[in-house]
Design an enzyme around this catalytic site. Structure first.
Site, PDB file in Angstrom:
ATOM      1  CG  ASP A 100      -9.134   2.805  -5.137  1.00  0.00           C
ATOM      2  OD1 ASP A 100      -9.886   3.300  -6.005  1.00  0.00           O
ATOM      3  OD2 ASP A 100      -9.498   1.864  -4.416  1.00  0.00           O
ATOM      4  CD  GLU A 151      -3.078  -0.922   0.209  1.00  0.00           C
ATOM      5  OE1 GLU A 151      -3.191   0.156  -0.422  1.00  0.00           O
ATOM      6  OE2 GLU A 151      -3.847  -1.881   0.040  1.00  0.00           O
TER       7      GLU A 151
END
Length: 154
Positions: free
Chosen positions: A35, A26
């Protein structure tokens, strides 16, 4: 007494391994971003309370990560009906952290695992490499790591 210590040790070990996987894939981003499928995200992939324009400190990000991983551990422990190694549990926690409890709950991965087909369950990680219909190299690498953890001891 010893049973409580073993449960705590297992939880801590799972949290440490899963945290290493999640933070590696991440990365830390202290300002909200969208995202690949347009979901507001912050810190180490936190989405639940992320809003565009938000900024978090490193300490706040660590607290969010710990809380989110605890939720994922509890989800795995609720859904999985067979004993898990620390590594297999951590792989599943990373997976749930990334895709959510609902995706694991309805997955062939979970069905195979609960049916005792551990090898077949581990192979299922390879199928979860798409976001919004697009194959992402980051997900390919993450799932390979999760699969590798899942297969420890096979």
């Amino acid at each position: 007494m010893i049973s409580k210590r073993l449960v705590a040790a297992s939880f801590t070990a799972t949290l440490c391994v899963a945290s290493a996987v999640v933070t590696h894939f991440e990365g830390l981003r202290s300002k909200t971003y969208l995202d690949p499928v347009g979901i507001p995200t912050i810190c180490y992939g936190h989405t639940a309370t992320a809003v565009v324009g938000q900024v978090r400190s490193t300490g706040e990000c660590q607290a969010l990560l710990d809380a989110d991983l605890t939720v994922a551990i509890n989800a795995v422990d609720t859904l999985v009906k067979v004993p898990l190694t620390v590594e297999r549990r951590a792989a599943l926690v990373s997976f749930v952290y990334n895709v959510g409890q609902g995706k694991l709950a309805g997955s062939t991965l979970l069905r195979k695992l609960n049916d005792g087909d551990v090898a077949g369950a581990c192979e299922e990680f390879d199928r979860w490499v798409y976001a919004g219909g697009v194959k992402l190299n980051g997900l390919v690498a993450r799932r390979a790591e999760e699969r590798s953890l899942c297969e420890v001891g096979l």
